[in-house]
Design a protein around this motif. Structure first.
Motif, short mmCIF file in Angstrom:
data_model
loop_
_atom_site.label_atom_id
_atom_site.label_comp_id
_atom_site.label_asym_id
_atom_site.label_seq_id
_atom_site.Cartn_x
_atom_site.Cartn_y
_atom_site.Cartn_z
N THR D 57 41.58 -24.79 13.03
CA THR D 57 42.51 -25.76 12.22
C THR D 57 41.68 -26.99 11.86
N HIS D 58 41.11 -27.38 12.79
CA HIS D 58 40.28 -28.82 12.64
C HIS D 58 39.34 -28.63 11.33
N TYR D 59 38.54 -27.46 11.59
CA TYR D 59 37.35 -27.13 10.64
C TYR D 59 38.17 -27.10 9.25
N ARG D 60 39.03 -26.16 9.19
CA ARG D 60 39.58 -25.97 7.81
C ARG D 60 40.13 -27.29 7.36
N ARG D 61 40.81 -28.08 8.09
CA ARG D 61 41.35 -29.26 7.48
C ARG D 61 40.15 -30.14 6.85
N LEU D 62 39.02 -30.37 7.77
CA LEU D 62 37.90 -31.30 7.26
C LEU D 62 37.37 -30.58 6.03
N PHE D 63 37.37 -29.39 5.76
CA PHE D 63 36.71 -28.79 4.62
C PHE D 63 37.74 -28.95 3.48
N GLU D 64 39.05 -29.46 3.74
CA GLU D 64 40.06 -29.55 2.84
C GLU D 64 40.11 -30.98 2.48
N ASP D 65 39.52 -31.75 3.25
CA ASP D 65 39.67 -33.29 3.25
C ASP D 65 38.74 -33.96 2.32
N PRO D 66 38.98 -34.17 1.10
CA PRO D 66 38.09 -34.76 0.00
C PRO D 66 37.28 -35.91 0.58
N ASN D 67 37.83 -36.56 1.51
CA ASN D 67 37.11 -37.73 2.13
C ASN D 67 35.73 -37.09 3.26
N TYR D 68 36.14 -35.88 3.72
CA TYR D 68 35.21 -35.36 4.65
C TYR D 68 34.02 -35.09 3.62
N LEU D 69 34.33 -34.16 2.72
CA LEU D 69 33.46 -33.64 1.72
C LEU D 69 32.69 -34.90 1.23
N ASP D 70 33.39 -35.97 0.80
CA ASP D 70 32.42 -37.07 0.24
C ASP D 70 31.42 -37.72 1.20
N ALA D 71 32.04 -37.87 2.53
CA ALA D 71 31.19 -38.56 3.35
C ALA D 71 29.91 -37.53 3.71
N LEU D 72 29.94 -36.31 3.69
CA LEU D 72 28.68 -35.43 3.53
C LEU D 72 28.17 -35.66 2.66
N TRP D 73 28.31 -35.98 1.35
CA TRP D 73 27.60 -36.19 0.16
C TRP D 73 26.88 -37.49 0.38
N ARG D 74 27.75 -38.56 0.63
CA ARG D 74 27.04 -39.74 0.74
C ARG D 74 26.17 -39.92 2.03
N THR D 75 26.37 -39.18 3.10
CA THR D 75 25.43 -39.08 3.99
C THR D 75 24.30 -38.69 3.77
N ALA D 76 24.29 -37.33 2.74
CA ALA D 76 22.85 -36.99 2.16
C ALA D 76 22.23 -38.03 1.43
N VAL D 77 22.81 -38.81 0.66
CA VAL D 77 22.55 -39.84 -0.39
C VAL D 77 21.80 -40.82 0.52
N PHE D 78 22.69 -41.38 1.63
CA PHE D 78 22.05 -42.26 2.42
C PHE D 78 20.86 -42.13 3.24
N ALA D 79 20.84 -40.71 3.82
CA ALA D 79 19.72 -40.35 4.43
C ALA D 79 18.38 -40.29 3.69
N VAL D 80 18.67 -39.72 2.55
CA VAL D 80 17.35 -39.63 1.63
C VAL D 80 16.99 -40.71 1.08
N SER D 81 17.89 -41.52 0.97
CA SER D 81 17.56 -43.09 0.29
C SER D 81 16.91 -43.80 1.64
N VAL D 82 17.50 -43.80 2.61
CA VAL D 82 16.76 -44.39 3.60
C VAL D 82 15.38 -44.09 4.26
#
Ligand SMILES: Nc1ncnc2c1ncn2[C@@H]1O[C@H](COP(=O)(O)OP(=O)(O)OP(=O)(O)O)[C@@H](O)[C@H]1O
Ligand SMILES: Nc1ncnc2c1ncn2[C@@H]1O[C@H](COP(=O)(O)OP(=O)(O)OP(=O)(O)O)[C@@H](O)[C@H]1O
Ligand SMILES: O=P(O)(O)OC[C@H](O)CO
Ligand SMILES: [Mg+2]
Ligand SMILES: [Mg+2]
Lengths: 282, 419, 366, 294, 366
Positions: D57-82
Motif C-alpha cells: 500500500t505505502h509503495y503504491r500510494r507513493l507512486f500515485e502521489d504526484p508530490n513524491y514523483l516530483d520530489a524524485l525528479w527534483r532530487t535528481a535535478v538537485f543531485a546533478v546540479s550540486v
C-alpha cells in the motif's frame, strides 16, 4: 609549470582570488555579523564592515551566553565535541584499517560480501533509519553514554575504501619480505603497514574529525543528559529558539568559534592530507 | 531523590527560564528532582519522545505543541491523563481554576484535562507606532478591522513610511485557524475534530476564501508581504527591520519585539476581523504547548510529577513565566496576581492576549482545532498559500486543494489509529 | 647439508595460467644456480614456490632434506632479495637488517654483532642509521643483501636483484654478489633475464622457456652447446646467428651459397644452422665462404659488429676494428663451430657434438 | 576484486579483523534497514500500539502521489546540479592551484574553509545571507533588478539550496582533485606540451581523463552527499518549501517520518531511497569504473 | 637547416643546485649526438632545456638558427621520447600518435596518412587500436618513437628511451633507433648513461660529469683517446684499468714491476696509467711483463675476464677462453696502448697521443 605565460598566471591568480572571495563570503559575513548587536543585524543588510561589539559578543558567548540558553558552559561543550570527534575518528580509523587489512591481505570465503556490507553503510545515513537505530541503542542500554554517542557512527565505508586503495599500492614485496623475515599477519600489520599508512591516517583524521565534530541530530536523540552537550547541539539550540529571541550576533559568534577547531585541523593537516591522498591515488 | 525527566523544546532564553523553574522546584523540596532536557524543536521533541516510548526509555513529562495534541490524544495507551494522575496522587486539581479556552482545548469530551497547559499562547497584532506617525496615522489607534488594516496599509505604503503595510507569522494558525474561530466559522466537522477521528476539514468556506483572496490582492498591491511558511520567521524580521508596519504573531513573540524594537516603539492590539461578517468577534484560539505525562513510569515518579504540576500551577510560578515570556497565564489566579502586581498597567498591551482569548463565550468553532496528522496538514496549508501567492491557483482553488489533501491525511490517521 | 631439491614442480595459477610445468632441479649444497629466461617464462614463480610465497600446485620442494611444501616462508630457513629490494621504508638500515632476527627472538647482543658484521662485509656501516630513501640505488641493493646475510640462512633466493641498477653498477654488484656467495658458501638460486649476468654468476644455469626447462648446465656448456635454438639465441651477445640451411651430404647450402663441412654434418636435409658472431670472420680470397652484404656497423671499441645479410637472412659478425670492411664481403666460418638444430623442434640435432672443449683449465682460486 | 599477489593463509583472523566493523554495520545499519523494510509493509500508529500488514500500500500510494514523483525528479535535478557545480568548481580551483608552485599552499589554505563548516551552520549562514529582508545578497540582487524571494519562488529556493549545498562540498572536491592532479605524471604533461597542446587543451585532453578514478570516487561521494547529507542545509534554508519546491527525497523522509510521524510511508520512502542509491552505486561501479580503467 | 647550437648554457635550480655549467655544443643538421654520463650529471637537465621544459639560467640555445630560450616547447619544432615513454594511457596508440598533429590542426586525412606511415615503419600497425597498457615494453617504446616521428620535427630528443627495456630488447631497439634516424636524417640528441648504447648510437659523444663537459668526440675517438680518467673509466666495458705508476725516463714502474715504454713516455714522475682489459695479454716468457695474481674469472663465452691484482692494484684483463691461466701469471701490454693521466687533475697528459688510428675505414653504407 611547463610554459611561462605571465598572463595566464595572472588569470589564475585572479580566478583563485575571486574564488576565494566567493567561497569565503558566508564565513566572512558570519564574522562581521558576530561583531554587531542584534538590532543592527535585524534592521537591514548585514554590514560588511566590523562593528563594535566584537569583544562583548565573544565574551558573552564564552561566558554567560551558554548559561543564558540553558546550556552547559562553552568549554564543557567544546570538550564534549572534542571527545566525540576524537573518539569517532579513532574508532573509525581503527576498525576500518583492520577491515581493509582483512579484505586486501587475506583471501577467505565471503570476502566480497563483507566488502559490500561495509560499503552499504555509505548509503544508509542516520536520517533514514533513525527510529530503529535508536531502538537498538536503547535496547543495548547505550543511551546517555559515550558509547551510544559514538559507536553507531563508527562504521565507515569511506575510510575502509580509502585504506583499501592505499593498501593496494603497497608493494607486494614488502609483505613477502616480511613473511620471509618471519612476521605473521599482525606483526606485519603493526611493524610495516601501520607505519606506512601514517600519511593516509593523517588525511583521514581530517575528514573524520570534521564528520564527528558536526554531528548533532544523533547526539540530540540519544542523550538526555546535558553533560553530553556538544557545540553543535548548543548552536542548534540557540538557533531554534521557539518563540524566543534569536540572538543572531551570538549565533554568529558561536558559529565562528565552532568552526575554528575544524578549520585549524584542516589548515594544519592540509599538507599531510594532500600527501596522504596523493599516495593513495598512485 | 526520585528523578523526574522532562523533555522540552524550549531553546534560547525560554529554555533557560524553564530550567530555572525546575531548579526552583527542586530547591523547594528534596524528594523529587525534575530534570529538564532540551530535545530540539517541537517536532524533534515529539519524535524523540515517541521513539523513546517505543524503546521503553520515555521521559515522565514531555512538552508537546498544540498540533501534536491530536496525536497524543489518540495514543491512549501511552498517555497518563493529567486529571487522572492528579486524582491518583491526591493533588488538588480543579479544572475551573484554568482559563476557559485552555481547559476547553485540552479536555476530552467529558471535560477532563488530559495534559497540563504550560506555555499557551494566542496570536495578537503588533504594529510600529513610529511608522504610523510618519504615515500620518494616530500611533495610538490600531486598526480594528481588516478594512482598516487595508486602509492603513495603503496610507503607510503610499506615504513611503514603510515598504509594506502588513506581514504575518503563521499563515496557518493566524490567518486560517484563528480567522475561522474569530468569525465563528467551522474549520472542520465534528466540532473541529474534537468529536473524533472521523472529522473532515471545511476551511474552504466563503470567509476563508475571501480572506486569502484579500491577502493575495494586498500582496499584489504591495501592502502585504509573505513572512514564510510555518512560523514565518521572515515576518518578525521584516517587522524588526521596519520594512512592514504591522505583523501578527503569537503573544509569545512579545519579548522578541521588545528586544528588537530598539529604534521604534511597538504597539499591541487584538487581531482584526471582518465587521461585515461578524459584529462581535469570538475568542481567539490557543497555541503553544502543554505537558503530557507518559505511561510506564513508577509510582514514585508520578508522585513527583503531580507535585511538580501543582507547583507549576501556582499563581506566582505561572505569573512569573507568563510575564517573562509573553505566554498566557494559565490560571485565573495567575492573571489576577498580575493585575494585583500592576504588571499590565506597567506593561501596556501585555494583557491583550488574555483579553482576546477570554472574550465572549467560546463556540464550537472557537474552542480550537484538534486533528490528527495536523503538522502535515499545516504544511499543506502553507504550500497551498504559497501556490496562491505565486499565482499558481486562486484562493478558492488553493483552499479546496488544501482541504482535499488534508482530508486524505485525516483518513490515513483514522486508519492508523483505529485498527 | 642445505641442498635444494625441486622435483616435478608445477604451478597453475587460479585462472588457469600454467606458469611452471614439471620442473626438476637438484641443487647441491653451496651451489649457485641461476634461473634465466625471457620475461614471463616462470622464473619468479619457481623461485617463489621455493620461498614459500606461492603455493605449489604439484611436485615437491625439499630444502636440506625436508619437504617444505607446507612450511611457512619464515620457517624454510631461506632469505630472499627482491628486485625492488623491498626495504622497509620507515625503518633505518639497522632495523631493516635486524627485523628478521628480532622476529626470531635473537638476543639483542647477537643481533648487534651480526648486523655489524654484515654491514662491515658490505661496507654500509656508516649508513646504519639512515632510512632507505636516503640511500643510492647501489647502497640499497647492499642493504637488501645485508638483510639476507644477517640471517645466515640455508639458502639465498635472488629475484633479479640487480635489474634496478644502472649498467655500470650492475657489473660491479655482480662481482660483489659472486664473491660474497663464494665466501659464505650458501646455496643460492638467482633469477635474471640478463644472460650476461647468468653466465658470469652461475655454477649451473637453468634456462627456462614457457614454464619448462630448456637446458641445465654449466654456463660455458650452455654457451657452447645450446640445447635448442631458444637457448642459442638467448645466451650470448650478440645473439647467435640462426639461419635456414640445407645439408647435402657434406655440404651446407645457405641460400645460394654452399660450404663444405669437412665431415661435421650431423644429418642431412633442411636444418637451422647456428653460428656465433665471433666465430665468423672475413674470408681470405681463397677460402670457401658466404657472400655478405653489409647493412650497418656498431663500434664497441674493442670490437666491431657488422650487421648484414647472407642471401635474405640476417647475419651479424664480430670482427676486429682493425680489419677493413666494405659493402660486399665474403665471410668464412669454421665448420666445427657450426650448430645444427632441427627445423621443426628447434632442438639440437643429436649428431651435433660441440667442438672439442675450447676451454683451457682454470686453476682453482680462493 | 583483487587482493595481493601473496596473502596470509590464516582462516580465522580475517573474520576477527572484520568483526568490529561488521558487527557495527550489522547492528546499527543492516538491522535498522531491515526494520525499515518491515515497517514499510505495515501501517502503524506512532506509538506502535497497533500494527497492520498492508502489503505494498505505502509503495503504491507513493507512486500515485504526484508530490513524491516530483520530489524524485527534483532530487535528481538537485543531485546533478550540486554534484556538477561543486565538482566543477573544485576541479577548476584545483587546476588553478596546481599551476602555481609558490602560492599553492596559501590558496589551498584559503579554499578549504567551507569544509570545516558544519552543515547546520552552513545552512544558517546561507539563510542569513539570502534572508529576503536582511540578507546581503537579495540586497545586491535588488540593485541589479532581481527581486529575490525564495519564500515564494520555487526556482529561487532551488538555486539557494543548490548553492548552499555545493558550497559546502567544493573544498572536499578541491582537495581530492588537487591530490589527483598532483599525481598525474609530470612527463605526460611535458609530452603533451611538446605535442603542441596548450595549458587549457592539455587540461582537458590529458589531466582530466587521467583524473577519472578520482572523479569517479568523488562522484559517488557527492551523489551520496547530496542525497543524504544536505538535509540540514535544506532544513535550515528553505525547509523544503515553497510548496515543496525544495523537498528532496531525504527531506521528505524526514518530513513524513519525523514531523508527520507516518512511519509506514516514511519507511517505504527510506527503502526506495536506499534502493535508488544502491542502484546508482551499482551502475556507477558497473559502467563508469570500467571506463575509468586504462 | 636544423642544427642545434648550445652556447654557454647553465642551469641553476631554485635551491642553488648547479646542474649544468657553461655547456656549449654545436650540433650539425642530421647529426646524432649522445649525452652520456653518470646519474645526476645533468644530462636530462640539458636536454630539457633544449626541449623548453626547463628555463635556461644562462646561455643560449638555437634551433635551426633561431634563439629559442623564450620559445615554448610546442613551438620549438622538436619531439621528445621519454624514459618512461609518457604514453597517454587513456588514448589508443592511434590517438597517441595523432595527438600532436591534431593539436596543430593537421587535416584528418594527413594525420591518417602520417600515422599509418609511422606505424608501418615501426611495425605497430596491428596495435593502433590498443591502449598502451595492452602493449609490451618494446611495443610501447616503438609507440613512443612513433609519436616523435609522425610530427616530422626538426629534432628528436631522447631521454634514456631504452632504459626500461630488458637487455635483449635494448640491443635490438638500439639498432632500430639508429636505422630510423639514419633514414629520416633528423638531428637528434640522445641521453643515456649506458656507455655501450652511447658508443653504438652516436655520431658524436658528449661525456658529461658534474654538469660540465668532459669530452666531445666521435665514439672511437673517445674510446681510444679518453680525455680524462673519468671518461676512461666511464667508456668501455669492462672499465679501463687505472693504476698508479711512476715514469722514470722511458720506464714505467707499477708497484714493484717495471716495464719499458719504447719511447712512449709523455712525461715523467707519478701518473695514472690506464690500460684497457683487451689490451692486456698473458705474457710470453721472454717478455717484459707485470706480475698478476688471479682473484676470480668471469666467463662471457667468447671472452674470459680475469680479475686480479698487480701489486696491490686491481687489474682486469680480457683473454681468450682458449688460453690456459693460473693463479700467478705475467701480463704484458703494448706500450702504445697505454694511457697516461695527470695524477692531480685526471686529465690526459698532453704528450700522450693515442696509438695511430687502429680503425680500418668503413665504406659508407645506406
Ligand atoms: N598471480 C598470478 N596469477 C596469474 N598468473 C600469473 C600470476 N603471476 C604470474 N602469472 C603468470 O605466470 C607466468 C610466469 O610469471 P613469472 O612472474 O614467474 O615470470 P618471470 O619469468 O618472473 O618474468 P619476469 O622476467 O617478467 O619477472 C606469466 O605468464 C605471468 O603472467
Ligand atoms: N627540479 C630540480 N630541482 C633541484 N635540483 C634538481 C632538479 N632536477 C634535477 N636536479 C639536480 O640536478 C642535477 C642534475 O640532474 P639531472 O636530472 O639532469 O641528472 P641526469 O644526468 O639526468 O641523471 P639520471 O641519469 O639519474 O637521469 C642532480 O644533482 C639533480 O639532483
Ligand atoms: O509560537 P507559540 O509557541 O506561541 O506557538 C504557536 C503555535 O504552536 C502555532 O500553532
Ligand atoms: Mg619475475
Ligand atoms: Mg635523467
Amino acid at each position: 609549470m611547463v610554459e611561462n605565460r605571465p598572463f595566464l598566471t595572472f588569470l589564475t591568480h585572479a580566478f583563485l582570488i575571486l574564488g576565494f572571495l566567493v567561497v569565503a563570503l558566508p564565513v566572512y559575513v558570519a564574522i562581521m555579523a558576530s561583531t554587531h548587536d542584534v538590532s543592527t543585524l535585524m534592521s537591514g543588510p548585514v554590514p560588511l564592515l566590523p562593528g563594535s561589539h566584537f569583544i562583548e559578543n565573544y565574551s558573552t558567548i564564552l561566558t554567560s551566553a551558554a548559561a543564558a540558553h540553558g546550556l552547559p558552559n562553552y568549554s564543557h561543550m567544546a570538550l564534549n565535541s572534542l571527545i566525540m570527534a576524537l573518539t569517532i575518528t579513532a574508532g573509525k580509523i581503527a576498525i576500518s584499517i583492520l577491515s581493509a587489512f582483512a579484505i586486501v591481505y587475506f583471501r577467505f570465503p565471503f570476502r566480497l560480501l563483507a566488502f559490500w556490507i561495509i560499503f552499504v553503510t555509505l548509503m544508509l545515513p542516520v536520517e533514514v533509519r533513525i527510529m530503529p537505530t535508536y531502538k537498538i541503542v536503547a535496547d543495548l542500554g547505550m543511551l546517555n553514554s559515550w558509547a551510544g554517542l559514538t559507536v553507531p557512527l563508527i562504521a565507515s565505508a569511506t575510510a575502509t575504501f580509502l585504506f583499501r586503495q592505499f593498501f593496494m599500492t603497497v608493494p607486494d614485496e614488502l609483505l613477502e619480505a616480511a613473511r620471509v623475515d618471519g612476521a605473521g599477519p599482525m606483526k606485519f600489520f603493526r611493524d610495516i603497514l601501520l607505519p606506512l599508512s601514517r600519511t593516509n591516517i593523517g588525511a583521514l583524521c581530517v575528514i573524520l574529525f570534521i564528520y564527528g565534530w558536526v554531528q548533532y541530530l544523533w547526539p540530540l536523540l540519544v542523550t538526555t543528559d546535558p553533560g553530553y552537550y556538544t557545540l553543535m547541539m548548543g548552536m542548534k539550540r540557540m538557533v531554534t529558539a521557539q518563540d524566543g529571541v534569536i540572538e543572531w550576533q551570538l549565533v554568529m559568534a558561536g558559529s565562528v568559534l565552532a568552526m575554528l577547531p575544524p578549520i585549524l585541523v584542516v589548515i594544519f593537516m592540509q599538507r599531510l592530507f594532500i600527501r596522504g591522498l596523493t599516495e593513495t591515488e598512485k | 531523590a526520585t528523578e523526574v525527566t522532562w523533555w522540552h523544546a524550549m531553546g534560547g532564553e525560554l529554555g533557560k527560564k524553564l530550567e530555572e523553574i525546575a531548579q526552583k522546584f527542586n530547591e523547594s523540596q528534596s524528594d523529587y528532582k525534575v530534570v529538564p532536557v532540551y530535545k530540539g524543536s517541537y517536532p524533534e521533541t515529539l519524535t524523540a519522545a515517541i521513539a523513546a516510548f517505543r524503546a521503553g526509555q520515555q521521559p515522565a513529562i514531555v512538552q508537546v505543541f498544540e498540533v501534536g495534541t491530536g496525536t497524543m490524544m489518540a495514543a491512549k495507551g501511552a498517555v497518563y491523563p493529567v486529571y487522572k494522575l492528579m486524582a491518583d496522587e491526591g493533588e488538588p486539581f480543579d479544572t475551573k481554576t484554568f482559563l476557559a479556552p485552555v481547559t476547553g482545548y485540552y479536555s476530552d469530551t467529558k471535560g477532563n484535562i488530559l495534559s497540563l497547559p504550560f506555555n499557551s499562547s494566542t496570536p495578537i497584532m503588533y504594529y510600529n507606532k513610529d511608522i504610523f506617525k510618519k504615515a500620518g496615522l494616530d500611533p495610538e489607534v490600531a486598526p480594528k478591522t481588516w478594512k482598516e488594516v487595508e486602509e492603513f496599509s495603503k496610507k503607510i505604503v503610499s506615504s513611503g513610511a514603510a515598504k509594506c503595510g502588513l506581514t504575518s507569522a503563521w499563515i496557518t494558525w493566524v490567518q486560517t485557524e484563528n480567522l475561522s474561530a474569530l468569525h465563528d466559522k467551522p474549520f472542520g466537522t465534528l466540532q473541529n475534530g474534537f468529536g473524533g477521528v472521523k472529522s473532515e476539514f471545511t476551511f474552504n468556506g466563503p470567509l476563508q476564501v475571501k480572506h486569502w483572496a484579500n491577502l493575495k490582492k494586498w500582496q499584489d498591491e504591495g501592502l502585504f508581504k509573505y513572512g514564510g511558511p510555518v512560523g514565518g520567521d521572515q515576518a518578525a524580521t521584516m517587522f524588526y527591520s521596519q520594512e512592514c508596519a504591522i505583523t501578527m504573531n503569537s503573544s509569545a513573540g512579545r519579548a522578541g519585539v521588545i528586544n528588537n524594537a530598539k529604534n521604534f516603539t511597538p504597539g499591541f492590539a487584538p487581531l482584526p476581523y471582518y465587521d461585515d461578517e461578524i459584529k462581535e468577534p469570538k475568542n481567539s484560539i490557543i497555541g503553544g504547548a502543554t505537558l503530557w505525562v507518559l505511561n510506564g513510569k513508577d509510582k514514585a515518579t508520578y508522585k513527583g510529577v503531580a507535585k511538580f504540576f501543582s507547583y507549576l500551577s501556582k499563581p506566582d510560578v505561572q505569573a512569573d513565566w507568563h510575564q517573562f515570556t509573553g505566554y498566557l497565564p494559565i490560571t485565573n489566579a495567575a492573571y489576577e496576581l498580575g493585575q494585583k502586581q500592576g504588571y499590565y498597567e506597567k506593561n501596556p498591551g501585555s494583557d491583550i492576549a488574555i483579553k482576546q482569548i477570554t472574550r465572549g463565550t467560546p463556540s464550537e468553532n472557537s474552542k480550537g482545532v484538534r486533528f490528527g496528522n495536523f503538522t502535515q496538514v499545516r504544511t499543506i496549508i502553507d504550500e497551498e498559500f504559497q501556490a496562491l501567492l505565486a499565482n499558481k491557483k486562486d484562493a478558492k482553488q488553493s483552499l479546496d486543494s488544501a482541504v482535499q489533501r488534508g482530508n486524505a491525511l485525516l483518513r490515513e490517521f483514522e486508519a492508523a489509529n483505529s485498527n | 647439508m642445505a641442498g635444494i631439491h625441486i622435483s616435478e614442480v608445477s604451478k597453475v595459477y587460479t585462472g588457469g595460467v600454467k606458469a611452471v610445468s614439471s620442473v626438476s632441479i637438484d641443487i647441491a649444497d653451496g651451489e649457485f644456480i641461476v634461473l634465466v629466461g625471457p620475461s614471463g617464462c616462470g622464473k619468479s614463480t619457481l623461485l617463489r614456490m621455493v620461498a614459500g610465497l606461492e603455493a605449489i600446485s604439484a611436485g615437491e620442494v625439499k630444502i636440506a632434506g625436508r619437504v617444505v611444501n607446507e612450511v611457512e616462508p619464515a620457517e624454510r630457513d631461506i632469505a630472499m632479495v627482491f628486485q625492488n629490494y623491498a626495504l622497509y621504508p620507515h625503518m633505518t638500515v639497522y632495523n631493516n637488517l635486524a627485523y628478521g632476527l628480532k622476529n626470531r627472538g635473537t638476543p639483542k647482543a647477537e643481533i648487534d654483532a651480526r648486523v655489524a658484521e654484515a654491514a662491515r662485509m658490505l661496507e654500509i656501516t656508516q649508513y646504519l642509521e639512515r632510512k632507505p630513501r636516503a640511500l643510492s640505488g647501489g647502497q640499497r641493493q647492499r642493504v637488501a643483501m645485508g638483510r639476507a646475510i644477517v640471517r645466515k640462512p640455508a639458502a639465498f633466493l635472488f629475484d633479479e636483484p640487480l635489474s634496478n641498477l644502472d649498467a655500470k653498477l650492475r657489473v660491479s654488484m655482480r662481482g660483489e654478489i659472486k664473491r660474497l656467495q663464494r665466501r659464505l658458501g650458501t646455496t643460492s638460486i638467482y633469477v635474471t633475464h640478463d644472460q650476461l649476468e647468468a653466465m658470469t654468476l652461475a655454477d649451473r644455469l637453468v634456462v627456462l622457456n614457457g614454464g619448462e626447462i630448456e637446458q641445465i648446465g654449466a654456463p660455458l656448456e650452455v654457451y657452447h652447446a645450446p640445447a635448442s635454438t631458444f637457448v642459442a639465441s638467448f645466451i650470448g651477445s650478440p645473439a647467435m646467428n640462426l639461419v635456414k640451411g640445407e645439408l647435402h651430404g657434406d655440404k651446407l647450402a645457405i641460400g645460394p651459397a654452399m660450404i663444405s663441412l669437412n665431415g661435421f654434418a650431423p644429418t642431412s636435409g633442411a636444418v637451422t644452422v647456428g653460428v656465433r658472431a665471433e666465430d665468423l670472420r672475413i674470408a681470405r680470397d681463397d677460402e670457401e665462404a658466404l657472400p655478405f652484404r653489409l647493412e650497418y656497423t656498431e663500434e664497441l671499441g674493442a670490437q666491431r659488429l657488422i650487421h648484414g645479410t647472407v642471401g635474405d637472412q640476417q647475419i651479424t659478425a664480430a670482427v676486429s676494428p682493425e680489419i677493413a670492411i666494405s659493402a660486399e664481403m665474403r665471410i668464412a666460418v669454421d665448420a666445427r663451430r657450426l650448430h645444427f638444430f632441427s627445423l621443426d623442434t628447434g632442438k639440437r640435432l643429436p649428431g651435433n657434438v660441440p667442438a672439442e672443449a675450447k676451454l683451457a683449465p682454470v686453476e682453482p682460486v680462493l | 576484486m583483487d587482493t595481493k599477489r601473496t596473502t596470509f593463509n590464516n582462516r580465522l583472523l580475517p573474520y576477527m579483523l572484520l568483526a568490529p566493523q561488521l558487527a557495527i554495520t550489522l547492528v546499527f545499519f543492516i538491522w535498522p534497514a531491515a526494520q525499515a523494510v518491515k515497517s514499510s509493509f505495515e501501517r502503524e500508529d506512532p506509538f506502535g500500539f497497533s500494527t497492520v500488514f498492508v502489503g505494498l500500500t505505502h509503495y503504491r500510494r507513493l507512486f500515485e502521489d504526484p508530490n513524491y514523483l516530483d520530489a524524485l525528479w527534483r532530487t535528481a535535478v538537485f543531485a546533478v546540479s550540486v554534484t556538477i557545480l561543486s565538482m566543477m568548481l573544485g576541479l577548476a580551483f584545483a587546476a588553478a592551484v596546481n599551476r602555481l608552485t609558490r602560492s599553492a599552499r596559501i590558496y589551498t589554505t584559503l579554499l578549504v574553509w567551507p569544509y570545516a563548516v558544519a552543515p547546520v551552520v552552513a545552512g544558517v549562514l546561507w539563510w542569513f545571507l539570502f534572508n529576503t529582508s536582511t540578507g546581503l545578497l537579495p540586497f545586491f540582487l535588488e540593485r541589479i533588478g532581481i527581486r529575490w524571494d525564495h519564500d515564494l519562488n520555487g526556482t529561487h529556493a532551488m538555486i539557494l539550496i543548490i548553492i548552499a549545498a555545493a558550497w559546502k562540498q567544493i573544498s572536499y572536491n578541491f582537495l581530492f582533485f588537487l591530490a589527483g592532479l598532483q599525481s598525474v605524471p609530470q612527463s605526460l604533461i611535458e609530452a603533451a606540451a611538446i605535442d603542441g597542446s596548450g595549458p587549457v587543451r592539455r587540461f582537458f585532453t590529458i589531466s582530466l581523463p587521467l583524473l577519472s578514478p578520482t572523479t569517479f570516487f568523488l562522484f559517488i561521494i557527492n551523489v551520496n552527499y547530496t542525497m543524504f547529507d544536505t538535509f540540514p542545509i535544506v532544513d535550515a534554508t528553505t525547509g523544503g518549501g515553497p510548496a515543496q519546491a525544495t523537498t528532496t527525497l531525504v527531506y521528505k523522509v524526514y518530513q513524513d517520518g519525523y514531523v508527520g510521524l507516518n512511519i509506514g510511508s516514511s519507511s517505504a520512502q527510506s527503502v526506495l531511497l536506499m534502493l535508488i542509491v544502491m542502484l546508482l552505486t551499482f551502475v556507477q561501479f558497473r559502467f563508469v569504473e570500467r571506463r575509468v580503467q586504462y
